[in-house]
Design an enzyme around this catalytic site. Sequence first.
Site, mmCIF file in Angstrom:
data_model
loop_
_atom_site.group_PDB
_atom_site.id
_atom_site.type_symbol
_atom_site.label_atom_id
_atom_site.label_comp_id
_atom_site.label_asym_id
_atom_site.label_seq_id
_atom_site.Cartn_x
_atom_site.Cartn_y
_atom_site.Cartn_z
ATOM 1 N N SER A 113 0.854 -1.196 0.000
ATOM 2 C CA SER A 113 0.000 0.000 0.000
ATOM 3 C C SER A 113 0.883 1.237 0.000
ATOM 4 C CB SER A 113 -0.853 -0.010 1.264
ATOM 5 O OG SER A 113 -1.292 1.296 1.558
ATOM 6 N N SER A 114 0.371 2.313 -0.567
ATOM 7 C CA SER A 114 1.168 3.548 -0.623
ATOM 8 C C SER A 114 1.352 4.177 0.760
ATOM 9 C CB SER A 114 0.527 4.561 -1.574
ATOM 10 O OG SER A 114 -0.749 4.918 -1.103
ATOM 11 N N CYS A 115 0.621 3.666 1.774
ATOM 12 C CA CYS A 115 0.784 4.249 3.119
ATOM 13 C C CYS A 115 2.065 3.783 3.799
ATOM 14 C CB CYS A 115 -0.433 3.977 3.987
ATOM 15 S SG CYS A 115 -0.553 2.277 4.478
ATOM 16 N N TYR A 142 -1.177 -0.386 9.917
ATOM 17 C CA TYR A 142 -1.317 -1.066 8.618
ATOM 18 C C TYR A 142 0.000 -0.966 7.846
ATOM 19 C CZ TYR A 142 -3.502 -2.046 4.045
ATOM 20 O OH TYR A 142 -3.839 -2.581 2.836
ATOM 21 N N LYS A 146 2.430 -3.893 6.287
ATOM 22 C CA LYS A 146 2.712 -3.978 4.850
ATOM 23 C C LYS A 146 4.218 -3.890 4.576
ATOM 24 C CE LYS A 146 -1.302 -4.675 3.007
ATOM 25 N NZ LYS A 146 -1.564 -5.921 2.260
ATOM 26 N N HIS A 185 -13.187 3.438 2.553
ATOM 27 C CA HIS A 185 -12.246 4.428 2.024
ATOM 28 C C HIS A 185 -13.024 5.625 1.484
ATOM 29 C CE1 HIS A 185 -9.445 0.958 2.002
ATOM 30 N NE2 HIS A 185 -8.625 1.894 2.401
HETATM 31 P P1 GDP Z 1 -6.085 7.425 3.473
HETATM 32 O O1 GDP Z 1 -5.818 7.784 2.035
HETATM 33 O O2 GDP Z 1 -5.255 6.274 3.950
HETATM 34 O O3 GDP Z 1 -5.921 8.618 4.381
HETATM 35 O O4 GDP Z 1 -7.572 6.855 3.634
HETATM 36 P P2 GDP Z 1 -9.028 7.225 3.030
HETATM 37 O O5 GDP Z 1 -9.260 6.524 1.737
HETATM 38 O O6 GDP Z 1 -9.987 6.914 4.125
HETATM 39 O O7 GDP Z 1 -8.995 8.799 2.683
HETATM 40 C C1 GDP Z 1 -8.942 9.674 3.722
HETATM 41 C C2 GDP Z 1 -8.937 11.132 3.272
HETATM 42 O O8 GDP Z 1 -10.225 11.515 2.784
HETATM 43 C C3 GDP Z 1 -8.636 11.999 4.478
HETATM 44 O O9 GDP Z 1 -8.007 13.195 4.081
HETATM 45 C C4 GDP Z 1 -10.047 12.279 4.999
HETATM 46 O O10 GDP Z 1 -10.098 13.438 5.826
HETATM 47 C C5 GDP Z 1 -10.801 12.474 3.678
HETATM 48 N N1 GDP Z 1 -12.257 12.227 3.779
HETATM 49 C C6 GDP Z 1 -13.218 13.183 3.625
HETATM 50 N N2 GDP Z 1 -14.433 12.657 3.840
HETATM 51 C C7 GDP Z 1 -14.253 11.339 4.124
HETATM 52 C C8 GDP Z 1 -15.146 10.265 4.419
HETATM 53 O O11 GDP Z 1 -16.375 10.425 4.484
HETATM 54 N N3 GDP Z 1 -14.594 9.026 4.627
HETATM 55 C C9 GDP Z 1 -13.227 8.814 4.546
HETATM 56 N N4 GDP Z 1 -12.758 7.565 4.728
HETATM 57 N N5 GDP Z 1 -12.367 9.823 4.292
HETATM 58 C C10 GDP Z 1 -12.858 11.068 4.086
#
Ligand code: GDP
Length: 318
Positions: A113-115, A142, A146, A185
């Site tokens: 994962s890119s994280c 996570y 990974k 996500h």
């Molecule tokens: P990440 O890319 O690992 O951080 O995971 P996510 O796919 O959950 O994306 C998160 C990003 O989207 C963060 O910047 C959140 O603040 C933003 N975001 C905005 N609204 C939402 C929401 O309703 N659900 C989620 N999961 N993220 C949100």
Amino acid sequence: MAVSSFDLTGKRVWVAGHRGMAGAAIARRLRRENCEIVTADRNDLDLLRQADVHGWVADTKIDAVFLAAATVGGIMANATRPAEFLYENLVIETNVIHAAKSAGVKKLLFLGSSCIYPRMAEQPMREEALLTGALEPTNEWYAIAKIAGIKLCAAFRRQYGCDFVSVMPTNLFGPGDRYDAENGHVVAALIMKIHAAKRSSSATVELWGTGTPKREFLFTEDLADACVFVLKNYSDELFLNVGTGRDMTILELAESIARVAGWNGTFVFDRSKPDGMPRKVMDVSRLHALGWNAQTSFDEGIKQAYEWYLANVVDRAA
Ligand code: GDP
């Protein structure tokens, strides 16, 4: 980069995690290869049980593995369920990778994962940025798991000569995503929220955080195509980034989904929720140099994801 040729013709190929979004897309993509796809349902094989995994892999006579099984979720799931994300992912990886080595599996592709990259990694993130700085706290559990998976593949290659490779996909979206407002996500969560606003004629939708973080999004069918391409054509210790190399803000993402869904309201921000990493975009030049590029435009991908949601989640619930 070591280019290799692994012929899938006539091979027995196990997609571990075939019920998940990435694994299901890989299984669909493999139908275009002349191979035999092998899957095991959770009731028949619990990937957390080491002896069961070793026994099943030895008995099933597998030539190649796509290791897409993982405990996954969006930013809140990662931040609030650290034990599950660290423990379950470590156990799944160690069980499957070790069992594959013991049974003489000829090729394995592990999905990271890119994280895995440091929170403040230089953007776009190159593969060399791994372990050069502190991780983003919302998903470090996570990420640690990974990173261990990547290192396991590298270690088994060095010590035992196993042809095990790893790819690091960027944020994924598409058919089969988990539509769960708390644990999902961002793309799936926003499709749900925007569709609900449209249905109830609501004028606003709430976004978590500030809307300013930047993310790169890859359509699952492109990810699956990249995985098959890498398994067939690449053999080296260094993992490969998989993405588009392009990013957008969370607000731009929300506006694109609103356009596709046909909703004209405005977005408001819940700043009590985390932003996570400020920016996450991959340098995909290594994969491009090998000859692979993503094919699906972002808008087309969102359209297909939304149609899938309507047909498989909304209609089924009706
Ligand atoms: P990440 O890319 O690992 O951080 O995971 P996510 O796919 O959950 O994306 C998160 C990003 O989207 C963060 O910047 C959140 O603040 C933003 N975001 C905005 N609204 C939402 C929401 O309703 N659900 C989620 N999961 N993220 C949100």
